[in-house]
Design a protein around this motif. Structure first.
Motif, PDB file in Angstrom:
ATOM      1  N   GLY A 160      31.371  40.288  52.122  1.00  0.00           N
ATOM      2  CA  GLY A 160      31.545  40.008  50.702  1.00  0.00           C
ATOM      3  C   GLY A 160      30.817  38.756  50.248  1.00  0.00           C
ATOM      4  O   GLY A 160      30.424  38.642  49.083  1.00  0.00           O
ATOM      5  N   PRO A 210      26.216  39.510  47.837  1.00  0.00           N
ATOM      6  CA  PRO A 210      25.583  39.020  46.597  1.00  0.00           C
ATOM      7  C   PRO A 210      24.296  38.234  46.844  1.00  0.00           C
ATOM      8  O   PRO A 210      23.361  38.312  46.043  1.00  0.00           O
ATOM      9  N   SER A 268      26.790  36.298  38.902  1.00  0.00           N
ATOM     10  CA  SER A 268      27.918  37.159  38.550  1.00  0.00           C
ATOM     11  C   SER A 268      27.531  38.631  38.634  1.00  0.00           C
ATOM     12  O   SER A 268      28.329  39.462  39.075  1.00  0.00           O
ATOM     13  N   VAL A 273      27.324  39.908  42.275  1.00  0.00           N
ATOM     14  CA  VAL A 273      28.603  40.171  42.927  1.00  0.00           C
ATOM     15  C   VAL A 273      29.012  41.633  42.752  1.00  0.00           C
ATOM     16  O   VAL A 273      29.808  42.154  43.526  1.00  0.00           O
ATOM     17  N   ASN A 324      29.216  43.929  45.671  1.00  0.00           N
ATOM     18  CA  ASN A 324      30.408  43.998  46.517  1.00  0.00           C
ATOM     19  C   ASN A 324      31.195  45.287  46.287  1.00  0.00           C
ATOM     20  O   ASN A 324      31.966  45.696  47.141  1.00  0.00           O
ATOM     21  N   VAL A 373      36.649  41.697  51.275  1.00  0.00           N
ATOM     22  CA  VAL A 373      35.635  41.793  50.217  1.00  0.00           C
ATOM     23  C   VAL A 373      36.223  41.335  48.887  1.00  0.00           C
ATOM     24  O   VAL A 373      35.577  40.610  48.125  1.00  0.00           O
ATOM     25  N   VAL A 374      37.460  41.723  48.616  1.00  0.00           N
ATOM     26  CA  VAL A 374      38.123  41.280  47.379  1.00  0.00           C
ATOM     27  C   VAL A 374      38.305  39.758  47.394  1.00  0.00           C
ATOM     28  O   VAL A 374      38.079  39.087  46.379  1.00  0.00           O
ATOM     29  N   THR A 424      35.033  38.160  46.615  1.00  0.00           N
ATOM     30  CA  THR A 424      34.735  38.306  45.200  1.00  0.00           C
ATOM     31  C   THR A 424      35.519  37.286  44.376  1.00  0.00           C
ATOM     32  O   THR A 424      34.985  36.692  43.435  1.00  0.00           O
ATOM     33  N   TYR A 467      33.844  33.928  44.747  1.00  0.00           N
ATOM     34  CA  TYR A 467      32.683  33.848  43.862  1.00  0.00           C
ATOM     35  C   TYR A 467      33.113  33.635  42.413  1.00  0.00           C
ATOM     36  O   TYR A 467      32.494  32.862  41.687  1.00  0.00           O
ATOM     37  N   ALA A 468      34.173  34.313  41.982  1.00  0.00           N
ATOM     38  CA  ALA A 468      34.645  34.161  40.603  1.00  0.00           C
ATOM     39  C   ALA A 468      35.115  32.733  40.340  1.00  0.00           C
ATOM     40  O   ALA A 468      34.796  32.153  39.297  1.00  0.00           O
TER      41      ALA A 468
END
Length: 100
Positions: free
Chosen positions: A18, A22, A57, A60, A63, A82-83, A86, A89-90
């Protein structure tokens, strides 16, 4: 009833994929659209024009493919990783958006 752990069903594997996905999507985007300039120039220009965070963004979104691959093969721990990546990244994009 015994629960059997599937091969490649690990939280750290999902987290690593994950985080890497990106970056790979960004490199593919660079290679397809801006192959004629250097990578450092590309990154500098995206920072200066303030399009790096929106671009990151969008990268991503890659993913999703990894997430659905893990879900379809019943590798739920890897999908959780992976979540988690993510979400990292957020949070990173959120912090950078309001500090830069």
């Amino acid at each position: 009833m015994e629960v059997q752990i599937k091969k490649y069903d690990k939280l750290l594997l999902g987290l690593a994929l994950g985080i890497i996905t990106p970056v790979l999507v960004l490199l593919v985007y660079y290679q397809v659209n801006f192959y004629y300039i250097r990578v450092d120039t590309f990154l500098y220009e995206t920072f200066m024009k303030r399009i790096f965070l929106p671009l990151l963004s969008l990268c991503v979104v890659g993913n999703l493919a990894v997430f659905f691959l893990f879900i379809q093969t019943d590798r739920y721990l890897s999908a959780r990783g992976v979540v988690l990546a993510t979400l990292i990244y957020a949070i990173l994009v959120f912090i950078l958006k309001f500090t830069l």
